[in-house]
Each structure stands twice: as C-alpha cells, then as structure tokens.
Enzyme design. Structure first.
Site, mmCIF file in Angstrom:
data_model
loop_
_atom_site.group_PDB
_atom_site.id
_atom_site.type_symbol
_atom_site.label_atom_id
_atom_site.label_comp_id
_atom_site.label_asym_id
_atom_site.label_seq_id
_atom_site.Cartn_x
_atom_site.Cartn_y
_atom_site.Cartn_z
ATOM 1 C CD GLN A 95 3.351 5.974 2.689
ATOM 2 O OE1 GLN A 95 2.420 5.347 2.211
ATOM 3 N NE2 GLN A 95 4.357 5.356 3.293
ATOM 4 C CG HIS A 140 0.289 6.947 5.420
ATOM 5 N ND1 HIS A 140 1.403 7.448 6.045
ATOM 6 C CD2 HIS A 140 0.527 5.623 5.256
ATOM 7 C CE1 HIS A 140 2.288 6.463 6.259
ATOM 8 N NE2 HIS A 140 1.775 5.346 5.795
ATOM 9 C CB CYS A 154 5.435 2.787 7.730
ATOM 10 S SG CYS A 154 4.809 4.160 6.756
ATOM 11 C CG LEU A 155 6.958 1.415 1.815
ATOM 12 C CD1 LEU A 155 6.345 1.607 0.433
ATOM 13 C CD2 LEU A 155 8.109 0.420 1.751
ATOM 14 N N GLY A 187 0.845 -1.185 0.000
ATOM 15 C CA GLY A 187 0.000 0.000 0.000
ATOM 16 C C GLY A 187 0.877 1.231 0.000
ATOM 17 C CG HIS A 245 -0.285 1.280 7.635
ATOM 18 N ND1 HIS A 245 0.707 0.968 8.549
ATOM 19 C CD2 HIS A 245 0.327 2.062 6.689
ATOM 20 C CE1 HIS A 245 1.846 1.541 8.172
ATOM 21 N NE2 HIS A 245 1.650 2.201 7.033
ATOM 22 C CD GLU A 246 -0.894 2.110 2.857
ATOM 23 O OE1 GLU A 246 -0.546 3.277 2.581
ATOM 24 O OE2 GLU A 246 -0.084 1.259 3.252
#
Ligand code: NI
Length: 185
Positions: free
Chosen positions: A54, A149, A103-104, A49, A145-146
């Site tokens: 991000q 953001h 997380c990226l 995701g 989670h996404e």
C-alpha cells in the site's frame, strides 16, 4: 521517518504477489525504516492496519494495531502493534462471518465482506523471530484483510453482494446501524 503516499486502486503494485523478505533483510536498516514509515502512515490516516504494497513496497510485511480506547473503534478489543513478516495463514474455523470493510487504498468505499471466523497465522516478527497468533471475530477479519494485500487481493474481490457496496456517507446513512461493523486497513 515519514508519512508515505498510499497507493490507490488502479496502481498495479496493489495487484502484485509481494515477495518474501529474506532473513538478513528483516533486521536491515531499510526494513526498519519501512516499518516505521508504515506505522506512521497508518497512525496519520487512522487505519488499524497497513500492508507494505500500500505504500509501494511489494514485500510480505504488514502492520496491525487496534489502540485501546480508540475513538474509531471504541467497542473493539485492543490489539498491540504487531509487525507480520512472511505470514502463512491457516483457517481454523471456516464458519463465515460478515463485517463491513474499508481500505486506505480504496477511498470512500465500504463493502460487506464474508470471511472465515478464526485463523492461525505463522509469521516472523520485526526481529525475525517465529511467532504464531490465533485470531477470531473482528480481529480475524482485520488480519485477513491486511494479509490479502500481500497476495494482491483487495476487499472488493471478496464482496459477494455488490448491492452491499457504499460510499462512506451512504454507509453512515443506511448501513452503520446494521450489526456488522467497519474495518479500515
Ligand atoms: Ni486495505
């Protein structure tokens, strides 16, 4: 189409409340390009995701995809590539579940996060059409989670027990065998 640089924790864009996309923006060339870049960046980095903030775009847009036969998530049900625009989340089952998340935007850190087990999401797809999905278990965590953001929230904000934070190496060494499994987005 290009792989974009991912913003890391400390970058203020990750803490902003992203603005909604207007209807005429959704089908614009600019948004189409943004979605392509997000998908390519997610694939390149092996995430499941990615949210627009991000990659530095503070708009309400996220992509999610769990590929079939994923090497990283072989035990997880696949979820087709989905573009979620201007999402609204409603908790259906507030029973708590725990998964290890990564997380990226927070390299080399994992944490055990508690979230509701089942949610409903109203959103617009990449064509601007209204859609609804009901997701549960692991997928509910991935989606939450996404979408966090888009509100400027990171998974570490939801870690209740800071003794359950780990680098990737220590996660593999000490925690991976525990029942909860990881998510990266
Ligand atoms: Ni993330």
């Amino acid at each position: 189409m290009s792989v974009r640089e991912v913003a890391h924790i400390g970058n203020p864009v990750l803490r902003k409340f992203a603005r909604e996309l207007k209807f005429d923006e959704i089908e614009s060339e600019q948004t189409r390009r943004l979605v392509k870049d997000m998908v390519q960046t997610m694939h390149e980095l092996g995430g499941i995701g990615l949210a627009a903030p991000q990659i530095g775009e503070s708009v309400q847009l996220a992509v999610i995809e769990i590929p079939p036969n994923s090497e990283r998530y072989p035990h997880r049900d696949p979820f087709p590539l989905s573009v979620l625009i201007n999402p609204r989340v409603r908790v259906i089952d507030k029973t708590e579940q725990e998964f290890w998340e990564g997380c990226l935007s927070i390299p080399n850190l994992r944490g055990l996060v508690v979230r509701p087990r089942q949610i409903s999401v109203d959103y617009l797809d990449h064509k601007g059409e209204s859609r609804n999905i009901v997701v549960e278990d692991f997928l509910a965590t991935v989606v939450q989670h996404e979408l966090d953001h888009l509100l400027g929230v990171l998974f570490i904000d939801r870690v209740r027990d800071t003794t359950k934070l780990a680098t990737d190496d220590e996660y593999v060494r000490y925690w991976m065998e525990e029942p909860p499994l990881e998510t990266t987005g």
